[in-house]
Each structure stands twice: as C-alpha cells, then as structure tokens.
Design an enzyme around this catalytic site. Structure first.
Site, short mmCIF file in Angstrom:
data_model
loop_
_atom_site.label_atom_id
_atom_site.label_comp_id
_atom_site.label_asym_id
_atom_site.label_seq_id
_atom_site.Cartn_x
_atom_site.Cartn_y
_atom_site.Cartn_z
N GLU A 102 5.44 4.73 5.93
CA GLU A 102 4.00 4.53 6.14
C GLU A 102 3.68 3.04 6.28
OE1 GLU A 102 -0.30 5.35 3.90
OE2 GLU A 102 1.57 5.92 2.93
N GLN A 131 -2.74 13.90 3.09
CA GLN A 131 -1.86 13.34 2.06
C GLN A 131 -2.53 13.38 0.69
OE1 GLN A 131 -1.27 9.08 2.41
NE2 GLN A 131 0.74 9.18 1.45
N GLY A 132 -1.96 14.12 -0.24
CA GLY A 132 -2.51 14.21 -1.59
C GLY A 132 -1.73 13.35 -2.57
N TYR A 133 -1.97 12.05 -2.52
CA TYR A 133 -1.28 11.10 -3.40
C TYR A 133 -2.24 10.54 -4.45
CZ TYR A 133 3.33 10.56 -1.13
OH TYR A 133 4.61 10.73 -0.68
N SER A 134 -3.20 9.72 -4.02
CA SER A 134 -4.07 8.99 -4.95
C SER A 134 -4.94 9.93 -5.77
CB SER A 134 -4.97 8.01 -4.19
OG SER A 134 -4.21 7.01 -3.56
N SER A 138 -1.30 -0.98 -2.70
CA SER A 138 -2.08 -2.22 -2.56
C SER A 138 -1.17 -3.42 -2.33
CB SER A 138 -2.94 -2.45 -3.80
OG SER A 138 -2.12 -2.83 -4.90
N ASN A 139 -1.72 -4.45 -1.70
CA ASN A 139 -0.91 -5.64 -1.40
C ASN A 139 -0.42 -6.33 -2.65
OD1 ASN A 139 -1.49 -4.97 1.21
ND2 ASN A 139 -2.29 -6.97 1.80
N GLU A 140 -1.15 -6.21 -3.76
CA GLU A 140 -0.67 -6.78 -5.02
C GLU A 140 0.61 -6.08 -5.46
OE1 GLU A 140 -4.92 -7.65 -4.53
OE2 GLU A 140 -3.75 -5.81 -4.40
#
Length: 397
Positions: free
Chosen positions: A244, A126-129, A382-384
């Site tokens: 996901e 997966q090329g996301y971040s 992230s959870n935030e």
C-alpha cells in the site's frame, strides 16, 4: 525525469496513449472536468475497460491475471494514465487484498476471489483502523471468537474508505486476546452483506462521503474466509501495508500535478506578470520538482527490486513519507494560486449556495482537494510511524 526508451518501449507508450484516447469513458471526463463527486459506477466503468483489455492488474503475476510487463512498461503505463488524467482505480482489491490472497491464500480462496477482483464484480474495503487503534494498529480490539466452522466477530472499524459501496472487506481481528499484540491477530475476508454489519457515513471537510464507520455485531464469518494461519494475520497485514505504501507515493499523478500548476501559473497573473514569474512562487515549484525527481528514482529502484523477486522493504516507508508530503505541497500551492476564489467552496453546498464561487473551476475545487489531502500523511501508517520503521530497520536504532 526523462528516461531513454527503446524503440519497443516507445511503441508500447504509443499503444497505451492511443488506447486511452480511444477508450477512456467520455462521460467520466466530463464529470472530472466539472469536479463532480465520482460514483461507484464511474470507477467501475474505467476498471471494466482495462479488465477487458487485460491491463487492470499490471503488477500481478501472469498466472493470476497480470500483464507480464517489464518495470519500464509498468512505469510507462502509470505515466500515461496520469498524463491523461485518468481516475485512479480503487486499490483495495487490486493492490491490497489481491496480492495477499495470491501470496498467502488457499487454492480455493484464489479461485473464488481473484477473478472477481480483476473483473470488478467484487468491490473491497479495508477494515484496519479503529477509534482507539490507528497508528498503533496492533492494539486493535475487534474480536473474533471461533465457534465450530465460523468466527463470531464484534467490534468497530473507522475511516473505512468506500465501505458504503463494498461487497467484501478484509478485516484485522483479535482471535487470541492473551497473546502478544501482533501474535493474536487474524486476517478475515468478510461479506459486507452479512447480518450484523452497519456502515455509517463520515462526511469530510470537503463535503464528500468517502469514509465510514463500520460496526460489527455478532457477524458470522466462515473459517474458510480466514487468510493464512489463525493468530498470524499480522504477517498478512505487514505485507499488505508495504505494498500500500508503495502505491501511496503517487509519483506519476504528482508529476501531472506539477505540470498542471506550471500551466496555470503561466497564465494566471500576479499583478501584471504571470504568477510563475514571481521568484518566490517559482522557487516553491522548483523545490517540489527536485524532491519529486528524487522520489521517482527511489520508486524505480523499489519497483526494480520487486521485479527481481524482492518484496518492498523499508524503502516503502520512504516512498510513503515523501510521496504524501509532496501531494500535500501540491494542493497547498494550488490553493495559494486560487487565493480567495478557493476559500468558500465546498461540495456540500447546494447550487444556490455556490453562486458566490465565481472563480475558475480549478480554483473552486482547490479547497476541498486541499482538505482531503490532509489525510495522506496519516493513512497507510502515519509518517511518524514510518520514521520509526526507518530508524529501526535502516539505521538500527
């Protein structure tokens, strides 16, 4: 949580349990028991067994290779594989890009990619971040410029899990730099053997090579490998992330984790009594079990909605938040049980360096597993960020 099953469902559970007992690779069990780092072939060995049986993609539509199981059957299957400590199948093809392709892809893309995802012939990443675009993923800067029937891609991705093994990757790239952030992104399928791709390892605190940096230097990608419309890739990205996040919850494996903690704490001594007799420790375990039961109910409601044709909505963010926090609490409790035996161990130590790790095997592995789960509240959004999604979509803030 114990569900009441029909006679047919009980028979199905026994079928799954027997199949795992008779077909789960024994050499894999040995590696897991020793805490060895699993190879690509290890993951594929169990994948191929399930593929041959027709059970590798229970959530896929039947016309694309799914099982046609009910929600209860899928629940039973996940419970039994967790109960047997089966390794988790790599999600990038089966639960991430696969659903994107059969939902948004062309007939040609479905025919080309879906069978090879099911068989395990193609390993995906997966090329996301990116270094400057993690939680704020829409700010990504990897650029794709169209030249005739190809895109030329330049940029950098990071935290790319298992990219060192990947045959293909699905990448978010910017195709319109002057558009609104979300409006200028496209979703590309890229052959990882393409000239101009370089994968550099990132070694984790536990000494594992699990994640990587990926550099793209004038990588040529056919336009036919773009999924959905140009500049509309954010639609695919959101769809993928919602699926996901449901998977990240990891309810079945966390239930097995709690069982394992109870087993260990029933025999490991705290003074002259089992650790589980300590009221403070027992309270932590009980609180964890209650939170996990509530999460399981939420997951079952979500899966039921998906079976009725509703995609996962903001509840996937709830599952991601609570599921990842529970996974971290599990490893914290395990490390607490291990005490000083867990402190010195790292997979990166050689055999000679590791002679001081004289505690039980589960304790020696406690620290690297603890280190590794620090990431669960970050990846998949992230959870935030998930709390912001809930505030907006559920509370209307």
């Amino acid at each position: 949580m114990d569900l009441e099953f029909s006679p047919e469902e009980i028979a199905f559970r026994e079928e799954v349990r027997t199949f795992i007992a008779e077909n789960y690779p024994q050499e894999l069990r040995g590696k897991q028991d020793e805490g060895d780092e699993l190879t690509k072939e290890d993951f594929l060995s169990w994948h191929r067994v399930l593929y041959k049986k027709g059970w590798v993609a229970p959530a896929w539509p039947v016309e694309y290779g799914g099982t046609g199981w009910s929600i209860t059957q899928r629940y039973i299957f996940s419970e039994e594989t967790a109960r047997a400590d089966c390794i988790r199948l790599m999600p990038f093809g089966l639960t991430m890009v696969g659903p994107v392709i059969y939902t948004f892809g062309t007939p040609e893309q479905k025919a080309k990619f879906l069978p090879r995802i099911l068989s395990g012939e193609d390993w995906w990443c997966q090329g996301y971040s990116e270094p400057g675009s993690g939680s704020d993923l829409a700010s990504l800067r990897t650029r794709a410029v169209r030249e005739g029937d190809h895109y030329i891609v330049n940029g950098q991705k990071t935290w790319t899990t298992m990219a060192q093994h990947a045959d293909w990757g699905f990448f978010l790239v910017r195709t319109e730099p002057d558009a609104k952030q979300q409006e200028g992104i496209s979703f590309l399928l890229i052959d990882m053997k393409s000239p101009g791709i370089e994968v550099r390892p990132i070694i984790t605190l536990g000494g594992e090579h699990e994640v990587n940096e990926v550099f793209l230097d004038n990588v040529k990608v056919p336009v036919e490998n773009r999924v959905y419309e140009e500049n509309k890739g954010w639609t695919c990205a959101k769809f993928l992330l919602a699926h996901e996040r449901v998977g990240i919850a990891g309810v079945a494996s966390s239930k097995r984790g709690v069982e394992r903690i109870r087993e260990i704490a029933s025999t490991e001594l705290d003074g002259e009594k089992p650790l589980l007799a300590n009221p403070f420790f027992r309270r932590k375990v009980a609180e964890l079990e209650m939170d996990l039961a509530a999460l399981e109910f939420t997951e079952l409601r979500t899966l039921s909605g998906m079976a009725a044709g509703h995609g996962p909505g903001p509840e996937s963010s709830v599952l991601k938040i609570k599921g990842s926090e529970i996974q971290q609490r599990l490893t914290e409790l395990t490390l607490e049980m291990a005490g000083h035996y867990g402190a010195p161990y790292s997979r990166s130590f050689g055999e000679g360096d590791n002679q001081h790790a004289v505690g039980p095997e589960w304790a020696n592995r406690a620290a690297p597993v603890y280190y590794n789960t620090r990431k669960t509240t970050i990846y998949g959004g992230s959870n935030e960020i998930q709390r912001n999604i809930i505030a907006k979509m559920v509370l209307g803030l």
